[in-house]
Design a protein around this motif. Structure first.
Motif, PDB file in Angstrom:
ATOM      1  N   TRP A 121       0.816  -1.196   0.000  1.00 20.25           N
ATOM      2  CA  TRP A 121       0.000   0.000   0.000  1.00 20.25           C
ATOM      3  C   TRP A 121       0.860   1.260   0.000  1.00 20.25           C
ATOM      4  O   TRP A 121       2.046   1.234   0.340  1.00 20.25           O
ATOM      5  N   LEU A 122       0.233   2.332  -0.381  1.00 22.07           N
ATOM      6  CA  LEU A 122       0.755   3.696  -0.250  1.00 22.07           C
ATOM      7  C   LEU A 122      -0.412   4.578   0.170  1.00 22.07           C
ATOM      8  O   LEU A 122      -1.469   4.549  -0.471  1.00 22.07           O
ATOM      9  N   TYR A 123      -0.232   5.329   1.250  1.00 20.07           N
ATOM     10  CA  TYR A 123      -1.347   6.153   1.734  1.00 20.07           C
ATOM     11  C   TYR A 123      -0.803   7.474   2.264  1.00 20.07           C
ATOM     12  O   TYR A 123       0.124   7.509   3.091  1.00 20.07           O
ATOM     13  N   ASP A 124      -1.420   8.560   1.791  1.00 21.20           N
ATOM     14  CA  ASP A 124      -1.047   9.906   2.198  1.00 21.20           C
ATOM     15  C   ASP A 124      -1.672  10.217   3.559  1.00 21.20           C
ATOM     16  O   ASP A 124      -2.883  10.099   3.739  1.00 21.20           O
ATOM     17  N   LEU A 125      -0.826  10.605   4.529  1.00 30.11           N
ATOM     18  CA  LEU A 125      -1.300  10.918   5.879  1.00 30.11           C
ATOM     19  C   LEU A 125      -1.320  12.420   6.144  1.00 30.11           C
ATOM     20  O   LEU A 125      -1.356  12.846   7.297  1.00 30.11           O
ATOM     21  N   SER A 126      -1.333  13.213   5.076  1.00 26.31           N
ATOM     22  CA  SER A 126      -1.288  14.669   5.263  1.00 26.31           C
ATOM     23  C   SER A 126      -2.505  15.196   6.008  1.00 26.31           C
ATOM     24  O   SER A 126      -2.440  16.258   6.649  1.00 26.31           O
ATOM     25  N   SER A 127      -3.604  14.491   5.923  1.00 29.59           N
ATOM     26  CA  SER A 127      -4.785  14.927   6.665  1.00 29.59           C
ATOM     27  C   SER A 127      -4.592  14.785   8.172  1.00 29.59           C
ATOM     28  O   SER A 127      -5.265  15.439   8.963  1.00 29.59           O
ATOM     29  N   VAL A 128      -3.670  13.938   8.577  1.00 31.47           N
ATOM     30  CA  VAL A 128      -3.358  13.760   9.999  1.00 31.47           C
ATOM     31  C   VAL A 128      -2.192  14.647  10.401  1.00 31.47           C
ATOM     32  O   VAL A 128      -2.286  15.448  11.324  1.00 31.47           O
ATOM     33  N   VAL A 129      -1.075  14.498   9.699  1.00 28.67           N
ATOM     34  CA  VAL A 129       0.104  15.333   9.918  1.00 28.67           C
ATOM     35  C   VAL A 129       0.603  15.772   8.551  1.00 28.67           C
ATOM     36  O   VAL A 129       0.902  14.929   7.691  1.00 28.67           O
ATOM     37  N   SER A 130       0.705  17.041   8.339  1.00 25.00           N
ATOM     38  CA  SER A 130       1.089  17.577   7.042  1.00 25.00           C
ATOM     39  C   SER A 130       2.444  17.025   6.601  1.00 25.00           C
ATOM     40  O   SER A 130       3.403  17.003   7.364  1.00 25.00           O
ATOM     41  N   GLY A 131       2.495  16.563   5.322  1.00 23.97           N
ATOM     42  CA  GLY A 131       3.749  16.127   4.739  1.00 23.97           C
ATOM     43  C   GLY A 131       4.132  14.685   5.019  1.00 23.97           C
ATOM     44  O   GLY A 131       5.211  14.248   4.616  1.00 23.97           O
ATOM     45  N   THR A 132       3.267  13.932   5.679  1.00 24.88           N
ATOM     46  CA  THR A 132       3.615  12.551   6.012  1.00 24.88           C
ATOM     47  C   THR A 132       2.894  11.565   5.104  1.00 24.88           C
ATOM     48  O   THR A 132       1.837  11.858   4.550  1.00 24.88           O
ATOM     49  N   PHE A 133       3.474  10.396   4.938  1.00 28.37           N
ATOM     50  CA  PHE A 133       2.848   9.314   4.195  1.00 28.37           C
ATOM     51  C   PHE A 133       3.364   7.997   4.756  1.00 28.37           C
ATOM     52  O   PHE A 133       4.374   7.943   5.448  1.00 28.37           O
ATOM     53  N   THR A 134       2.655   6.945   4.443  1.00 32.46           N
ATOM     54  CA  THR A 134       3.095   5.604   4.827  1.00 32.46           C
ATOM     55  C   THR A 134       3.047   4.688   3.618  1.00 32.46           C
ATOM     56  O   THR A 134       2.171   4.818   2.763  1.00 32.46           O
ATOM     57  N   SER A 135       3.991   3.794   3.534  1.00 29.05           N
ATOM     58  CA  SER A 135       3.990   2.765   2.498  1.00 29.05           C
ATOM     59  C   SER A 135       4.553   1.494   3.112  1.00 29.05           C
ATOM     60  O   SER A 135       5.225   1.525   4.144  1.00 29.05           O
ATOM     61  N   GLY A 136       4.262   0.374   2.492  1.00 35.01           N
ATOM     62  CA  GLY A 136       4.773  -0.869   3.037  1.00 35.01           C
ATOM     63  C   GLY A 136       4.221  -2.068   2.317  1.00 35.01           C
ATOM     64  O   GLY A 136       3.432  -1.962   1.375  1.00 35.01           O
ATOM     65  N   ASN A 137       4.647  -3.219   2.769  1.00 34.28           N
ATOM     66  CA  ASN A 137       4.174  -4.466   2.204  1.00 34.28           C
ATOM     67  C   ASN A 137       4.325  -5.578   3.219  1.00 34.28           C
ATOM     68  O   ASN A 137       5.207  -5.536   4.085  1.00 34.28           O
ATOM     69  N   ILE A 138       3.465  -6.581   3.121  1.00 28.69           N
ATOM     70  CA  ILE A 138       3.484  -7.744   4.005  1.00 28.69           C
ATOM     71  C   ILE A 138       3.272  -8.989   3.157  1.00 28.69           C
ATOM     72  O   ILE A 138       2.383  -9.023   2.303  1.00 28.69           O
ATOM     73  N   THR A 139       4.099  -9.984   3.390  1.00 31.32           N
ATOM     74  CA  THR A 139       3.960 -11.263   2.713  1.00 31.32           C
ATOM     75  C   THR A 139       3.788 -12.363   3.753  1.00 31.32           C
ATOM     76  O   THR A 139       4.583 -12.471   4.694  1.00 31.32           O
ATOM     77  N   LEU A 140       2.751 -13.167   3.596  1.00 33.83           N
ATOM     78  CA  LEU A 140       2.501 -14.328   4.447  1.00 33.83           C
ATOM     79  C   LEU A 140       2.503 -15.561   3.558  1.00 33.83           C
ATOM     80  O   LEU A 140       1.777 -15.602   2.558  1.00 33.83           O
ATOM     81  N   SER A 141       3.302 -16.567   3.894  1.00 35.41           N
ATOM     82  CA  SER A 141       3.407 -17.722   3.012  1.00 35.41           C
ATOM     83  C   SER A 141       3.826 -18.959   3.796  1.00 35.41           C
ATOM     84  O   SER A 141       4.199 -18.871   4.970  1.00 35.41           O
TER      85      SER A 141
END
Length: 894
Positions: free
Chosen positions: A748-768
């Motif tokens: 995922w990629l998600y803009d967190l500017s609505s919470v804190v200006s200029g921030t974002f989060t990205s990441g990934n998870i694999t389960l296998s």
């Protein structure tokens, strides 16, 4: 004006920091897309738009990372950067595991070409040899397409180096850093050369037999008035001992800080004769790092008692130990890396050709001071019990070089139905040289747990000198033709191509031992009581006063420790990509591959060369050969919704073949396990059937989310199996009956500017999960014939929290990575499998832009100060300190 340009620059950095699934575009397309990016709305949304659009338009699922992402996460080389990609884990800082599969299930190419590996133990190129300063992008393709080599398991990695610029560019970067464990360490006086010429000549003269009788016979020695024949032969033997490098003075001292310097310059010039442009680029880097770590390796007892002790030197009841042997080492390592790339290109309208010279050098110098205790072994030696222990002083200097010459062409013929053509021709050479590999062995005496003195016992191999050379040459060529066609409601692109690879490897090693022929122990350090002085005990006087003689440890027929190997691949493929009413997309094709490989064990002894029939018999050639003539298929289906999502399905048939060295019964020490490993003649290739499904959702502001599932059915999977001796492990390879790997991936990629200006989060998870079954008839005394696959992790997690200030002067990333425990080697003799434990990596990268041209980067790696651990039967059998590294870099763009 400057502020707008700065914001655009920071926006590009944010976009490249996002781990998203996009396919590998051509360099020209990528450059064009980046040039069109405009920082509108938030920096995150604007800069990510081109990358996301590119991802949506790919037929086969892939991940791509740009140069700016490498900069943002602070990763210094290709290996460390790729652990940020969904489902990828990093092993030993060099090898990438894709979707929980070992490094044999991934392959790496350089600008689309196959290159040799300078690693002595694997065909796979160690990715840490590629510094981030020369990388334009990294592409990981996980779904197989016919244009890729059939040796495709978890995925294929394409390392794209920086290309010629379209305008003037120049930059310089300097950095300094320090590891928390490396304020002090051990250094030594490294010999200036490798095997002495006197030894090389003596091997040929005496045909590897340095016994007194052999010397007397080969030199036709006769008695004299002052010396008999044995005394004269003994003097000759001792002169050979004295030709060895013996001034190995060890000192404990403060280590230099880590430092690096990088620079690049390039430009593009218009030429008036044809109206084209010429581009040139030169980039180079130098990196020098010191590290110190305390390590523990052990062999677990096959009958572990409840509450057994893992602290050998302090426990009174040494017979209640968990271990047969346990070694504690103090290791100091210096890594020196040199890289350079020169590119020259010409472009005229839709035609371009380029030449690149790539030179990579990676030198590692390591000194290890180790103590081995054997409470439950064949010889009872413990500091707490018998007041004795074995000591090892080891010195190893390894030079690895990869030298590449590459020509690339890209052509589009607009007047001929828009036919496109691209080609590459690459000649590359990998060289590995180990001019210093020395190990001294002693018996230490302790009193009340404190070191007192050392002796050399009256047996063999008290000092062992080894010299190794490997040369691997590869010629790689490929060409592709692309034809776009348009019909009513259907758009089709046809693609066909040819791949050729020719490879030859020669590996030679020679080992010499200095033996105490007296049969009685000899004190080696007098009253010094200083372990650092042990490494210089073999003085001329000491050798003259004692019966120390040299022997050549070369195995005789039919054994071998050298080998030669060759590989040839001829491949052709056809691929199609069709759009139906902009709703359905069908892609796929066939690949034909004629694969030939042979590995033959040899010996460097001249008399063994005369009897080549022993080594080159038809049986040995067949056992070390792989001959395959197969067709591999692939098919991908994509549903393109009118809204912001699409669904992908794909299937591919691939193969994983044994490494060159795995087909020869030659022993080597695996750097991942420190275990002596033997090849297995007759090892079979593994056939894979790969299934993938993926759902991708894209939001209007640039945020996105995807979830996918995969399944791999493997026939004849190759597994590593442990063997246990009296005091140490050995390992070999076997084919399992069948195996499978399956799991889900989300990112995922998600803009967190609505919470804190200029921030974002990205990441990934694999389960296998995975499973492999091994025929007990071929598994020896394997504890678990049915188990998880070697190298497989049940989960991989990558998280990133990013920030960019509104004024464009500050950016930062907090990056977290962890993998689930994975089998390092299969257990045997009642011992459970050996598991590498999860390593929680937390890194912080902060960047300050004081002006448009300058950048200051501050990095902290391994904030949690984790240690690497391997357990077996819930007992720690390997432990290594990693430490926290802090560094500061300053760069300036002209």
């Amino acid at each position: 004006m400057n502020t707008q340009m700065k914001l655009k620059k920071i926006a590009l950095a944010v976009s490249s920091a996002i781990v998203v699934s996009v396919s590998a575009p051509s360099i020209a397309v990528e450059e064009q897309a980046i040039e069109e990016v405009v920082a509108v709305g938030t920096r995150l949304q604007g800069s990510a738009a081109a990358v996301i659009e590119e991802r949506k338009n790919q037929a086969f699922v892939a991940d791509i990372m740009g140069a700016e992402q490498l900069s943002r996460t602070g990763d210094s080389d290709a290996a460390s950067a790729l652990r940020r990609v969904t489902g990828l884990t990093l092993v030993d800082g060099k090898f990438v595991y894709v979707r929980g599969l070992g490094e044999r299930y991934s392959s790496a190419r350089l600008n689309g070409a196959s290159v040799p590996s300078p690693d002595l133990t694997r065909n796979v190129v160690p990715l840490d040899i590629f510094p981030s300063s020369i990388i334009e992008s990294l592409a990981v393709q996980k779904a197989y397409s016919p244009s890729m080599p059939a040796a495709f398991g978890g995925g294929n990695i394409d390392i794209r180096t920086k290309s010629v610029p379209t305008e003037f560019v120049a930059n310089i970067e300097i950095g300094v850093g320090m590891n928390s464990n490396s304020d002090e360490g051990y250094t030594y006086t490294r010999p200036n050369s490798g095997q002495p010429e006197a030894l090389h000549s003596a091997v040929l003269r005496y045909r590897g037999d340095f016994s007194l009788s052999s010397i007397v016979d080969k030199d036709s020695i006769v008695d004299t008035e002052t010396m008999n024949r044995a005394e004269q032969a003994g003097a000759i033997n001792k002169s050979l001992v004295m030709s060895l490098p013996r001034d190995l003075q060890v000192a404990k001292e403060s280590l230099d800080p880590n430092y690096d310097i990088k620079a690049a310059i390039g430009d593009s010039f218009e030429e008036s004769y044809f109206g084209g442009s010429i581009g040139v680029m030169l980039a180079a880097s130098y990196d020098n790092d010191w590290s110190y770590s305390e390590r523990k390796t052990a062999v677990v007892d096959d009958e572990i008692s409840e509450g057994c002790s893992t602290s050998l030197a302090t426990e009174d009841d040494v017979n209640n130990s968990c271990y047969i042997t346990a070694k504690d080492s103090k290791v100091t390592t210096e890594n020196e890396r040199i890289s350079g790339i020169f590119s020259l290109g010409y472009k005229l309208d839709q035609q371009s050709v380029s030449y690149s010279k790539i030179y990579l050098e990676d030198n590692e110098d390591e000194v290890s001071l180790a103590v081995l205790q054997s409470p439950n072994g064949s010889t009872v030696r413990t500091i707490a019990g018998s007041d004795q222990a074995q000591r090892f002083h080891s010195f190893n200097y390894e030079e690895r070089i990869l030298d590449v010459d590459q020509f690339i062409g890209q052509h589009t013929f607009l007047d001929y139905m828009g036919i496109g053509a691209d080609w590459q021709y690459t000649e590359s050479k990998a060289e590995t040289r180990i001019p210093t590999n020395i190990e001294y062995k002693f018996i230490d005496t302790f009193e009340d747990g404190n070191y007192k003195s050392s002796i050399v016992t009256g047996d063999d191999n008290r000092a062992v000198y080894s010299f190794t050379d490997m040369v691997d040459n590869v010629k790689s060529a490929s060409g592709n033709l692309t034809l776009p066609l348009t019909f009513e409601g259907v758009e089709v692109t046809l693609k066909a191509g040819y791949d050729f690879l020719d490879r030859a490897r020669v590996y030679n090693t020679s080992s010499f031992a200095v033996n105490n022929e007296t049969g009685i122990p000899i004190p080696v350090n007098g009253d010094q009581s200083d372990i650092l002085g042990l490494s210089t005990y073999l003085t001329d006087e000491f050798i003259s006063d004692n019966d120390f003689f040299l022997s050549f440890n070369e195995p005789t027929a039919p054994s071998a420790d050298d080998y030669i190997a060759a590989q040839k691949i001829d491949a052709g493929y056809f691929e199609f990509d069709a759009f139906f009413d902009n709703t359905w997309r069908v892609s796929g094709g066939l690949r034909y591959e004629d694969f030939k490989q042979v590995s033959i064990g040899t010996s460097s002894l001249i008399f063994d060369r005369v009897t080549q029939g022993i080594y080159y018999s038809e049986e040995k050639i067949q056992q070390g050969s792989v001959n395959q003539d197969e067709v591999f298929s692939s098919l991908a289906l994509t549903y393109l919704a009118e809204s912001n999502y699409q669904v992908r399905l794909s299937y591919g048939e691939t193969v994983v073949r044994p490494d060159l060295r795995e087909l020869v019964a030659v022993a080597y020490f695996d750097p991942l396990t420190d275990i002596k490993t033997f090849g297995t003649p007759g090892l079979k290739s593994s056939d894979l059937k790969n299934y993938d499904a993926r759902f991708e959702y894209y939001m209007d502001n640039g945020d996105n989310f995807s979830v996918g599932a995969f399944y791999k059915d493997i026939t004849n999977p190759i597994e590593t199996v442990l063997r246990v001796g009296d005091e140490d492990y050995t390992a070999s390879f076997v084919n399992g009956i069948e195996g499978e790997v399956y799991g889900i991936e989300t990112e995922w990629l998600y803009d967190l500017s609505s919470v804190v200006s200029g921030t974002f989060t990205s990441g990934n998870i694999t389960l296998s999960d995975s499973q492999v079954s091994i025929d007990p008839a071929f598994a020896g005394n394997l504890t678990n014939p049915t188990k998880r696959m070697t190298g497989h992790s049940k989960y991989v997690v990558n998280l990133q929290l990013g920030y960019d200030s509104a004024d464009g002067q500050h950016s930062g990333s907090l990056v977290y990575n962890v993998f689930g425990e994975r089998i390092l080697a299969s257990g045997i003799g009642g011992r459970e499998d050996a598991f590498e434990q999860p390593f929680h990596s937390l890194d912080l990268v902060y960047t300050w832009y004081p002006d448009f041209n300058s950048k200051v980067k501050f990095k902290i790696k391994n904030l949690l100060n984790e240690e690497q651990e391997v357990t077996q039967s819930d007992i720690i059998v390997r432990q290594k300190e990693v430490g926290t590294t802090v560094s500061v870099n300053y760069s300036y763009e002209f």
